[in-house]
Design a protein around this motif. Structure first.
Motif, PDB file in Angstrom:
ATOM      1  N   THR A  36      15.729 -33.337  55.916  1.00 46.38           N
ATOM      2  CA  THR A  36      16.967 -33.960  56.401  1.00 46.38           C
ATOM      3  C   THR A  36      16.740 -35.406  56.835  1.00 46.38           C
ATOM      4  OG1 THR A  36      16.560 -33.058  58.586  1.00 46.38           O
ATOM      5  CG2 THR A  36      18.021 -31.807  57.166  1.00 46.38           C
ATOM      6  N   ASN A  38      17.500 -38.953  56.713  1.00 44.00           N
ATOM      7  CA  ASN A  38      18.626 -39.765  56.262  1.00 44.00           C
ATOM      8  C   ASN A  38      18.166 -40.703  55.139  1.00 44.00           C
ATOM      9  OD1 ASN A  38      20.136 -42.163  56.209  1.00 44.00           O
ATOM     10  ND2 ASN A  38      20.312 -42.294  58.425  1.00 44.00           N
ATOM     11  N   THR A  40      18.673 -43.654  53.969  1.00 46.72           N
ATOM     12  CA  THR A  40      18.267 -45.052  54.128  1.00 46.72           C
ATOM     13  C   THR A  40      17.360 -45.255  55.342  1.00 46.72           C
ATOM     14  OG1 THR A  40      20.284 -45.440  55.367  1.00 46.72           O
ATOM     15  CG2 THR A  40      20.324 -46.008  53.026  1.00 46.72           C
ATOM     16  N   ASN A  44      12.506 -41.826  55.745  1.00 46.89           N
ATOM     17  CA  ASN A  44      12.642 -41.476  54.339  1.00 46.89           C
ATOM     18  C   ASN A  44      11.902 -42.476  53.458  1.00 46.89           C
ATOM     19  OD1 ASN A  44      13.785 -39.630  52.419  1.00 46.89           O
ATOM     20  ND2 ASN A  44      15.042 -41.341  51.725  1.00 46.89           N
ATOM     21  N   TYR A  71      21.897 -33.287  57.715  1.00 47.09           N
ATOM     22  CA  TYR A  71      21.435 -32.326  58.718  1.00 47.09           C
ATOM     23  C   TYR A  71      22.455 -31.218  58.979  1.00 47.09           C
ATOM     24  CZ  TYR A  71      19.986 -30.444  63.228  1.00 47.09           C
ATOM     25  OH  TYR A  71      19.638 -29.598  64.236  1.00 47.09           O
ATOM     26  N   ASN A 146       9.537 -34.069  69.644  1.00 44.08           N
ATOM     27  CA  ASN A 146      10.208 -35.043  70.505  1.00 44.08           C
ATOM     28  C   ASN A 146      10.822 -34.316  71.683  1.00 44.08           C
ATOM     29  OD1 ASN A 146      13.012 -34.216  69.841  1.00 44.08           O
ATOM     30  ND2 ASN A 146      12.475 -35.018  67.818  1.00 44.08           N
ATOM     31  N   ASP A 249      31.311 -42.634  73.810  1.00 44.65           N
ATOM     32  CA  ASP A 249      30.108 -41.967  73.348  1.00 44.65           C
ATOM     33  C   ASP A 249      28.987 -42.288  74.343  1.00 44.65           C
ATOM     34  OD1 ASP A 249      28.514 -40.966  70.836  1.00 44.65           O
ATOM     35  OD2 ASP A 249      27.489 -42.764  71.533  1.00 44.65           O
ATOM     36  N   GLY A 251      25.808 -42.867  74.187  1.00 40.03           N
ATOM     37  CA  GLY A 251      24.932 -43.990  73.832  1.00 40.03           C
ATOM     38  C   GLY A 251      25.643 -45.321  74.003  1.00 40.03           C
ATOM     39  N   THR A 252      26.879 -45.402  73.475  1.00 40.48           N
ATOM     40  CA  THR A 252      27.652 -46.638  73.618  1.00 40.48           C
ATOM     41  C   THR A 252      27.831 -46.972  75.095  1.00 40.48           C
ATOM     42  OG1 THR A 252      28.876 -45.932  71.674  1.00 40.48           O
ATOM     43  CG2 THR A 252      29.754 -47.805  72.877  1.00 40.48           C
ATOM     44  N   TRP A 267      14.384 -41.992  69.324  1.00 38.74           N
ATOM     45  CA  TRP A 267      15.156 -42.729  68.318  1.00 38.74           C
ATOM     46  C   TRP A 267      16.084 -43.764  68.945  1.00 38.74           C
ATOM     47  CZ3 TRP A 267      14.802 -37.459  68.820  1.00 38.74           C
ATOM     48  CH2 TRP A 267      15.760 -36.875  69.652  1.00 38.74           C
ATOM     49  N   PRO A 270      14.743 -47.614  68.342  1.00 35.23           N
ATOM     50  CA  PRO A 270      15.140 -48.353  67.128  1.00 35.23           C
ATOM     51  C   PRO A 270      16.636 -48.688  67.106  1.00 35.23           C
ATOM     52  CG  PRO A 270      13.939 -46.339  66.537  1.00 35.23           C
ATOM     53  CD  PRO A 270      14.049 -46.368  68.020  1.00 35.23           C
ATOM     54  N   ILE A 271      17.485 -47.803  67.659  1.00 35.56           N
ATOM     55  CA  ILE A 271      18.924 -48.097  67.694  1.00 35.56           C
ATOM     56  C   ILE A 271      19.170 -49.327  68.558  1.00 35.56           C
ATOM     57  CG2 ILE A 271      21.180 -47.289  68.515  1.00 35.56           C
ATOM     58  CD1 ILE A 271      20.426 -44.488  67.671  1.00 35.56           C
ATOM     59  N   ALA A 274      18.154 -52.533  66.908  1.00 36.04           N
ATOM     60  CA  ALA A 274      19.035 -52.989  65.831  1.00 36.04           C
ATOM     61  C   ALA A 274      20.398 -53.430  66.345  1.00 36.04           C
ATOM     62  CB  ALA A 274      19.216 -51.867  64.806  1.00 36.04           C
ATOM     63  N   GLN A 275      20.975 -52.654  67.265  1.00 37.92           N
ATOM     64  CA  GLN A 275      22.373 -52.898  67.627  1.00 37.92           C
ATOM     65  C   GLN A 275      22.542 -53.648  68.947  1.00 37.92           C
ATOM     66  OE1 GLN A 275      24.761 -49.375  67.321  1.00 37.92           O
ATOM     67  NE2 GLN A 275      26.678 -50.466  67.595  1.00 37.92           N
ATOM     68  N   GLU A 300      10.537 -30.909  64.235  1.00 34.94           N
ATOM     69  CA  GLU A 300      10.657 -30.193  62.983  1.00 34.94           C
ATOM     70  C   GLU A 300       9.351 -29.507  62.620  1.00 34.94           C
ATOM     71  OE1 GLU A 300      12.238 -33.208  63.268  1.00 34.94           O
ATOM     72  OE2 GLU A 300      14.282 -32.434  62.995  1.00 34.94           O
TER      73      GLU A 300
END
Lengths: 411, 281
Positions: A36, A38, A40, A44, A71, A146, A249, A251-252, A267, A270-271, A274-275, A300
């Motif tokens: 699973t 993603n 991009t 992966n 997922y 994790n 949300d 996270g937001t 994770w 990295p978010i 980027a954002q 996993e």
């Protein structure tokens, strides 16, 4: 004449590659590896562009076909394929799915079919390994692990003049000093991943340690106290209504200074990069209650399917996923490795944020490893909604849930 | 008196217009949000409150989606499957509907109701048996594995729709053709089909949409990444922990282009066709 020449060419074209393969010793085997990651994502890319080629180079007679699935629908797709007798050779399963597929008879018991299984089992963290254990056998090996830690918002904590929390009482204390229109905490729902850290840290549980009965545990005093705490917090507006599907949300809210704290995994880094590149995530352990500071283990496993036509080759790839090379490469994509020996590796020693997760993992617990976990979680999640919306007292809702979960465990 | 009436009706019209505008805004808002997000970089977490116009718009999401492994291939796979499905559904349901509308044969009513009965069973309950059958026919990872199922699914509804339409056509046309020596097939081809373009366009658009959007069966039966369809490719942009919504929305917008084009092309017939057969009951 022309036609004959053509036929000859065709025959040669068909036969030549075969004979070359023969000369190399055995035909090429293609393994189907379902997962699973993603499409991009960096994970992966690492898998498809670096790790699989690395493996194929070392094993010229094995090709690995990487098949990504979304997922949310992976479990369903896998169940249908299994029922139809089709399926992959190997899969990367969420740790909560392992017992269910083992119970369906879909997975090969690695401790039976893999002669050097114990060697590999001894090298990994025992917690993640235990999620592969079902009814007397091991049905896989851990691939990554994790957990959730408490992430606090520097801006809001400075505004409130508070220190990062060590206990659940410290969280409660935030309610009195919260700036207007902000929340002390937020989460995405009442599913196990969200509520279990609170239940366990309050000293509660879902079932007895042997997973035979839920009555007396999921409706026990400590679990009820955890839900009452969450209800009180959401009802008073101290915690965000996000657990009931409202508000921003989590996270937001956290990144935009509306939420003082969240529980989340590696994770998020990295978010953020980027954002919200200017935002600095601050972490500490899950705030402790009577039960200590207990978070929830995620991650996993890699499993071998019982009806794989190429078990030997598949096990070769499975061994490769347990190698230092594979685990270190995947660590670069923010996945925490399962090999304790890597903790001494400079990559881990100098890592900016893995440390707190590794510390939390020492006490973190796994969600109930039972084939009916998906249904158990549904029951739990719905009881949580009833309680948090104030439609039913915690004790009453959990008594009903205990009865339902008892029935699921007895099946 | 008359002017009072007119004023009243104007007020009613204004109120209706207001309600319709409100409805249009409600229907458009998610779409606008989707378009806005598609032009935003790194939209892992959605803004709160929602922002419709990104601060620094970018087309990166579109280029990332198109450049990703399998996306263009999936688009072409979907197109092929949807076109084939549209052809088979339209052709077969038209022929079946003609038979049900015009021929008398033993067990006709019973057969028709059995067929309608198939519409009442949720498709999801079929999925495992369907998969087992598909596998025994060697269909997994074959285009036919999708086209056959996508064709079989909507046949019942479309036959029902077309039968109503065909029955409303004047019989006299066919009778005079029969007298002139036309066969049933000639009548079907030369009279029924040309007169039924609105209804047939409706069937075509619906079956195209159905095949273009279908997800669960495509996910299950096509496990070869190179043979997957667009909805599966888009869903694969979702992750267990982090999802770039900008990428999802950008790829969804790309996916919407053919359906919107098709709808605009057939619009004239489409609305007409939807109401066809309605009065016949």
């Amino acid at each position: 004449m022309k036609r004959r020449l053509f036929v000859l060419c065709m025959v040669l074209a068909l036969v030549l590659p075969l004979s070359v393969a023969q000369a190399q010793g055995g035909e090429t085997v293609t393994l189907r590896f379902w997962h699973t990651y993603n499409e991009t994502s960096t994970e992966n890319q690492m898998l498809v562009e670096t790790l699989i080629p690395m493996f194929e180079e070392a094993h010229p007679n094995i090709k690995v076909e990487s098949v990504p699935f979304p997922y949310d629908d992976f479990r369903q797709a896998l169940v249908t394929s299994m029922a139809g007798g089709e399926g992959p050779d190997l899969a990367r399963l969420d740790i909560i799915w392992s017992p269910e597929f083992a119970d369906l008879g879909a997975l090969a018991a690695l401790d039976e079919v893999m002669p050097d299984f114990q060697e590999f089992a001894d090298r990994v963290f025992p917690g993640p390994l235990s999620t592969n254990y079902y009814a007397g056998h091991y049905y896989g090996l851990p691939l990554d692990t994790n957990t959730r830690v408490y992430m606090w918002n520097q801006t809001l904590y400075d505004q409130m003049g508070m220190e990062p929390p060590a206990t659940i009482d410290d969280i409660r204390a935030l309610c009195d000093v919260l700036p207007a229109d902000t929340y002390a905490f937020s989460d995405g729902g009442t599913y196990g991943w969200a509520v279990l850290p609170w239940i366990w840290s309050f000293g509660g549980a879902i079932t007895d340690p042997e997973i035979t009965v839920a009555s007396g545990y999921v409706n026990g005093e400590a679990t009820v106290a955890a839900y009452e705490f969450l209800y009180e917090m959401v009802d008073s507006g101290c915690f965000s209504p996000a657990m009931l599907g409202g508000g921003p949300d989590s996270g937001t809210g956290y990144f935009t200074n509306l939420v003082a704290g969240i529980l989340d995994g590696p994770w998020m880094f990295p978010i953020a990069a980027a954002q919200y590149p200017d935002f600095e995530i601050q972490t500490t352990l899950m705030p402790a209650g009577d039960g200590g500071s207990i978070s929830v283990v995620g991650g996993e496993n890699i499993v071998l399917f019982a009806n794989s036509e190429h078990p030997e080759e598949a096990m070769e790839f499975l061994r490769f996923t347990q190698s230092v090379d594979y685990q270190l490469k995947m660590s670069e994509t923010a996945q925490i490795a399962v090999l304790p020996e890597l903790l001494e590796d400079p990559f881990y020693v100098n890592h900016p944020y893995f440390g707190i997760f590794l510390e939390q993992l020492q006490t973190a617990q796994a969600r109930t490893p039972h084939p009916a976990w998906t249904q158990i979680e549904d029951v739990l999640s719905q009881a949580g909604q009833l309680i948090l919306r104030g439609e039913m007292p915690a004790q009453e809702a959990l008594d009903a849930a205990a009865e339902e979960i008892d029935a699921l465990l007895a099946e | 008196m008359i002017s009072a009436n007119r004023r009243a009706s104007r007020t009613v019209n204004l109120i209706l217009l207001g309600i319709l505008c409100a409805g249009a805004v409600i229907a458009m808002t998610p779409m606008l949000f989707m378009v806005g997000t598609a032009f935003k970089a790194n939209a892992y977490l959605l803004d709160f409150p929602p922002r419709f116009i990104p601060e620094t718009p970018t087309i990166d999401n579109f280029t990332t989606a198109i450049a990703s492994r399998n996306f263009v291939g999936a688009f072409l796979n979907s197109a092929g499957v949807a076109v084939a499905t549209t052809f088979f559904v339209t052709a077969l349901s038209a022929m079946m509907a003609y038979a049900f509308a015009r021929f008398q044969f033993r067990g006709k009513q019973a057969l028709f109701y059995v067929m309608l009965g198939m519409m009442m069973v949720p498709a999801m309950t079929f999925i495992i048996p369907q998969f087992i059958v598909a596998r025994s026919l060697g269909l997994p990872n074959k285009v036919w594995g999708l086209v056959l199922v996508y064709t079989a699914g909507p046949l019942a509804f479309n036959t029902f729709l077309l039968r109503g339409f065909f029955e409303a056509l004047p019989r006299e046309l066919e009778e005079s053709a029969l007298i002139d020596g036309a066969s049933h097939f000639t009548i079907f081809r030369r009279i029924i089909i040309p007169l039924s373009t609105p209804a047939l366009s409706t069937v075509a658009v619906f079956s195209f949409l159905g095949a273009w959007d279908e997800y669960i069966w495509a996910l299950t039966v096509m496990t070869d990444p190179a043979r997957r369809t667009l909805p599966v490719a888009i869903a694969n942009f979702r992750g267990a922990h982090m999802t770039d919504w900008g990428l999802i929305f950008a790829s969804s917008l790309i996916a919407v282009v053919p359906t919107v084009t098709l709808f605009i092309a057939f619009q004239r017939y489409f609305v007409q066709g939807l109401t066809s057969g309605a009065i016949k009951g």
